[in-house]
Motif scaffolding. Structure first.
Motif, PDB file in Angstrom:
ATOM      1  N   GLY A 168      10.851   6.118  -8.118  1.00  0.00           N
ATOM      2  CA  GLY A 168       9.751   5.494  -7.391  1.00  0.00           C
ATOM      3  C   GLY A 168       9.830   3.978  -7.472  1.00  0.00           C
ATOM      4  O   GLY A 168       9.620   3.277  -6.478  1.00  0.00           O
ATOM      5  N   GLY A 169      10.133   3.457  -8.663  1.00  0.00           N
ATOM      6  CA  GLY A 169      10.281   2.013  -8.826  1.00  0.00           C
ATOM      7  C   GLY A 169      11.436   1.455  -8.013  1.00  0.00           C
ATOM      8  O   GLY A 169      11.331   0.383  -7.398  1.00  0.00           O
ATOM      9  N   TYR A 170      12.555   2.185  -7.975  1.00  0.00           N
ATOM     10  CA  TYR A 170      13.724   1.748  -7.204  1.00  0.00           C
ATOM     11  C   TYR A 170      13.404   1.699  -5.714  1.00  0.00           C
ATOM     12  O   TYR A 170      13.738   0.734  -5.010  1.00  0.00           O
ATOM     13  CB  TYR A 170      14.880   2.714  -7.469  1.00  0.00           C
ATOM     14  N   ALA A 209       4.687  -1.240  -9.342  1.00  0.00           N
ATOM     15  CA  ALA A 209       3.346  -1.374  -8.767  1.00  0.00           C
ATOM     16  C   ALA A 209       2.763  -2.745  -9.092  1.00  0.00           C
ATOM     17  O   ALA A 209       2.161  -3.407  -8.235  1.00  0.00           O
ATOM     18  CB  ALA A 209       2.438  -0.265  -9.307  1.00  0.00           C
ATOM     19  N   TYR A 210       2.959  -3.192 -10.326  1.00  0.00           N
ATOM     20  CA  TYR A 210       2.418  -4.482 -10.760  1.00  0.00           C
ATOM     21  C   TYR A 210       3.067  -5.631  -9.997  1.00  0.00           C
ATOM     22  O   TYR A 210       2.394  -6.577  -9.573  1.00  0.00           O
ATOM     23  CB  TYR A 210       2.637  -4.635 -12.262  1.00  0.00           C
ATOM     24  N   LEU A 211       4.390  -5.532  -9.794  1.00  0.00           N
ATOM     25  CA  LEU A 211       5.091  -6.585  -9.055  1.00  0.00           C
ATOM     26  C   LEU A 211       4.638  -6.636  -7.604  1.00  0.00           C
ATOM     27  O   LEU A 211       4.574  -7.713  -7.006  1.00  0.00           O
ATOM     28  CB  LEU A 211       6.602  -6.363  -9.125  1.00  0.00           C
ATOM     29  N   ALA A 250       0.845  -1.198   0.000  1.00  0.00           N
ATOM     30  CA  ALA A 250       0.000   0.000   0.000  1.00  0.00           C
ATOM     31  C   ALA A 250       0.881   1.248   0.000  1.00  0.00           C
ATOM     32  O   ALA A 250       0.613   2.218  -0.728  1.00  0.00           O
ATOM     33  CB  ALA A 250      -0.918  -0.009   1.218  1.00  0.00           C
ATOM     34  N   LEU A 251       1.955   1.208   0.799  1.00  0.00           N
ATOM     35  CA  LEU A 251       2.896   2.323   0.839  1.00  0.00           C
ATOM     36  C   LEU A 251       3.600   2.483  -0.504  1.00  0.00           C
ATOM     37  O   LEU A 251       3.727   3.596  -1.033  1.00  0.00           O
ATOM     38  CB  LEU A 251       3.918   2.093   1.948  1.00  0.00           C
ATOM     39  N   ALA A 252       4.056   1.357  -1.070  1.00  0.00           N
ATOM     40  CA  ALA A 252       4.783   1.415  -2.336  1.00  0.00           C
ATOM     41  C   ALA A 252       3.880   1.853  -3.493  1.00  0.00           C
ATOM     42  O   ALA A 252       4.299   2.615  -4.370  1.00  0.00           O
ATOM     43  CB  ALA A 252       5.399   0.048  -2.641  1.00  0.00           C
ATOM     44  N   LEU A 253       2.641   1.377  -3.500  1.00  0.00           N
ATOM     45  CA  LEU A 253       1.703   1.804  -4.541  1.00  0.00           C
ATOM     46  C   LEU A 253       1.403   3.296  -4.405  1.00  0.00           C
ATOM     47  O   LEU A 253       1.274   4.007  -5.408  1.00  0.00           O
ATOM     48  CB  LEU A 253       0.413   0.991  -4.448  1.00  0.00           C
ATOM     49  N   GLY A 254       1.286   3.760  -3.162  1.00  0.00           N
ATOM     50  CA  GLY A 254       1.107   5.194  -2.945  1.00  0.00           C
ATOM     51  C   GLY A 254       2.305   5.976  -3.465  1.00  0.00           C
ATOM     52  O   GLY A 254       2.158   7.043  -4.070  1.00  0.00           O
ATOM     53  N   LEU A 255       3.505   5.432  -3.259  1.00  0.00           N
ATOM     54  CA  LEU A 255       4.720   6.061  -3.763  1.00  0.00           C
ATOM     55  C   LEU A 255       4.707   6.105  -5.291  1.00  0.00           C
ATOM     56  O   LEU A 255       5.106   7.108  -5.900  1.00  0.00           O
ATOM     57  CB  LEU A 255       5.935   5.285  -3.261  1.00  0.00           C
ATOM     58  N   ALA A 256       4.252   5.028  -5.910  1.00  0.00           N
ATOM     59  CA  ALA A 256       4.173   4.996  -7.378  1.00  0.00           C
ATOM     60  C   ALA A 256       3.216   6.067  -7.894  1.00  0.00           C
ATOM     61  O   ALA A 256       3.506   6.770  -8.872  1.00  0.00           O
ATOM     62  CB  ALA A 256       3.720   3.611  -7.844  1.00  0.00           C
TER      63      ALA A 256
END
Length: 306
Positions: free
Chosen positions: A97-99, A168-170, A64-70
Motif C-alpha cells: 500500500g505504501g509503495y 499516509a502521513y507523507l 484521498a485515493l492514497a489514504l483510502g488505499l492505506a
C-alpha cells in the motif's frame, strides 16, 4: 518412554505484526476529511482561476485515493492475518500500500508540474480573496489529518517502520506544504500583482512532492524486494555466531523483514564437530528483532563460506 512431540505442538504462529488498529481508524477519518476538502478546492480553483489552489485540490484528490488505499491495506492485512497462504504473514500488504501510494505521489508531482507550466505560458486572472480563504481552509484540514496520523500512533516505532502509515502521513504532509505554497502565492500575487507566483509555487510544490515520493518508493521497494542484507541485524547475527561457544562458519545466510521491526532469518552453518542447532538458536534469540529463525548445521558446506 516419553512420546515424541506432536506435529501441532511444533507449529507456531506466522503473524509477526499485529497491525495498528488506532492508525487504521485514524487513517479512515483522514480519508473523509481529505475527500471533502478535495471537492471544495477543485471547484474553487476552477471558479476562482487559481492554479495553486487547483493544483492543491487535484493533489488532494490523489491523496484521498492514497489514504483510502492505506486504510484498505490495513484492513486486508488484518483480515488475512491467519490465512495459511501467506507464508510469513500479511504485513507486506501494508508495505505494498505504501509503495502504491508513492507511485500516486509521483503522478501528482508530474501533473502539478505540467499544469503549472501551462499556467505560466498562459496566465489568467485570479479571484484572490476567495481563493485565499479556501486555501486556508485546506491547510487547516491538512493539519487536522497530520495530527491524526502523527508519529505517536505507531506505538513508538515511528513512521519509518510502519511504511503504510508513513505513506499516509507523507500524503497529508505534502498536502499541507502545497496549501502553504498556494497561500503564499495568492497573498503575494494580490499584494504585488505578481500572478506568476501562483504557477511558480505549483512547480516548487511538485518538486517537494516528487522528492518525498522517491524516498518512500525507495524504502518500501527495498522491503518488497527483500533487500535487507545491509540491515544492522545481519552483522549482529554474524557476530553472535563468531562469538558463540561452538566454533562455526556461516555457509548461507538470508535475512528479510516480516514486520515493522521484525526479521526472519535462515542460517546454514558448518562445524568441525556435531552440534545441536538449538545452541545457535538460543544465541540469536537474544536479538529481539529476530522473530523467525531457521538453522541447519552441517559437517561440510556446499556453498562458499562467508
Amino acid at each position: 518412554m516419553r512420546s515424541a512431540p506432536s506435529l501441532e505442538s511444533r507449529q507456531h504462529s506466522h503473524v509477526f505484526d499485529e497491525g495498528d488498529p488506532l492508525a487504521e481508524r485514524n487513517t479512515r477519518w483522514a480519508v473523509g476529511l481529505t475527500a471533502a476538502m478535495m471537492v471544495a478546492e477543485i471547484a474553487g480553483g476552477w471558479r476562482f482561476n487559481s492554479m495553486a489552489l487547483l493544483a492543491d485540490g487535484w493533489h488532494m484528490s490523489s491523496h484521498a485515493l492514497a489514504l483510502g488505499l492505506a486504510a484498505l491495506a490495513y484492513g486486508a492485512a488484518r483480515r488475512f492475518a491467519r490465512d495459511p497462504r501467506f507464508a510469513f504473514g500479511t504485513w507486506k500488504i501494508e508495505v505494498l500500500g505504501g509503495y502504491t501510494s508513492a507511485l500516486c505521489l509521483i503522478g501528482v508531482a508530474l501533473l502539478m508540474a505540467w499544469q503549472s507550466v501551462q499556467r505560466l505560458l498562459a496566465p489568467a486572472p485570479i479571484h484572490y480573496d476567495r481563493a485565499i480563504a479556501l486555501a486556508v481552509a485546506g491547510l487547516l484540514v491538512n493539519l487536522a489529518c497530520a495530527w491524526l496520523l502523527r508519529d505517536g500512533h505507531d506505538h513508538g516505532h515511528g513512521p519509518h517502520h510502519d511504511l503504510n502509515l508513513r505513506a499516509a502521513y507523507l500524503h497529508v504532509l505534502a498536502d499541507a506544504a502545497t496549501s502553504i505554497l498556494a497561500i503564499l502565492a495568492l497573498v503575494g500575487g494580490k499584494a504585488w500583482g505578481a500572478a506568476w507566483l501562483d504557477p511558480l509555487m505549483g512547480l516548487i510544490g511538485a518538486g517537494l512532492v516528487g522528492a518525498w515520493a522517491w524516498g518512500l518508493l525507495r524504502d518500501s521497494g527495498r522491503v518488497l524486494l527483500d533487500a535487507e542484507m545491509n540491515a544492522p541485524v545481519v552483522e549482529e547475527i554474524r557476530e553472535a555466531i563468531a562469538e558463540g561457544p561452538v566454533e562455526a562458519a556461516i555457509c548461507d545466510l538470508h535475512v528479510w523483514r516480516v514486520g515493522k521491526g521484525n526479521y526472519a532469518c535462515i542460517l546454514s552453518l558448518v562445524t568441525a564437530e556435531a552440534a545441536d542447532p538449538d545452541v545457535f538458536k538460543r544465541q540469536l534469540e537474544l536479538h529481539e528483532e529476530l522473530a523467525h529463525i531457521s538453522i541447519e548445521v552441517n559437517r561440510t558446506c556446499t556453498v562458499p563460506v562467508s
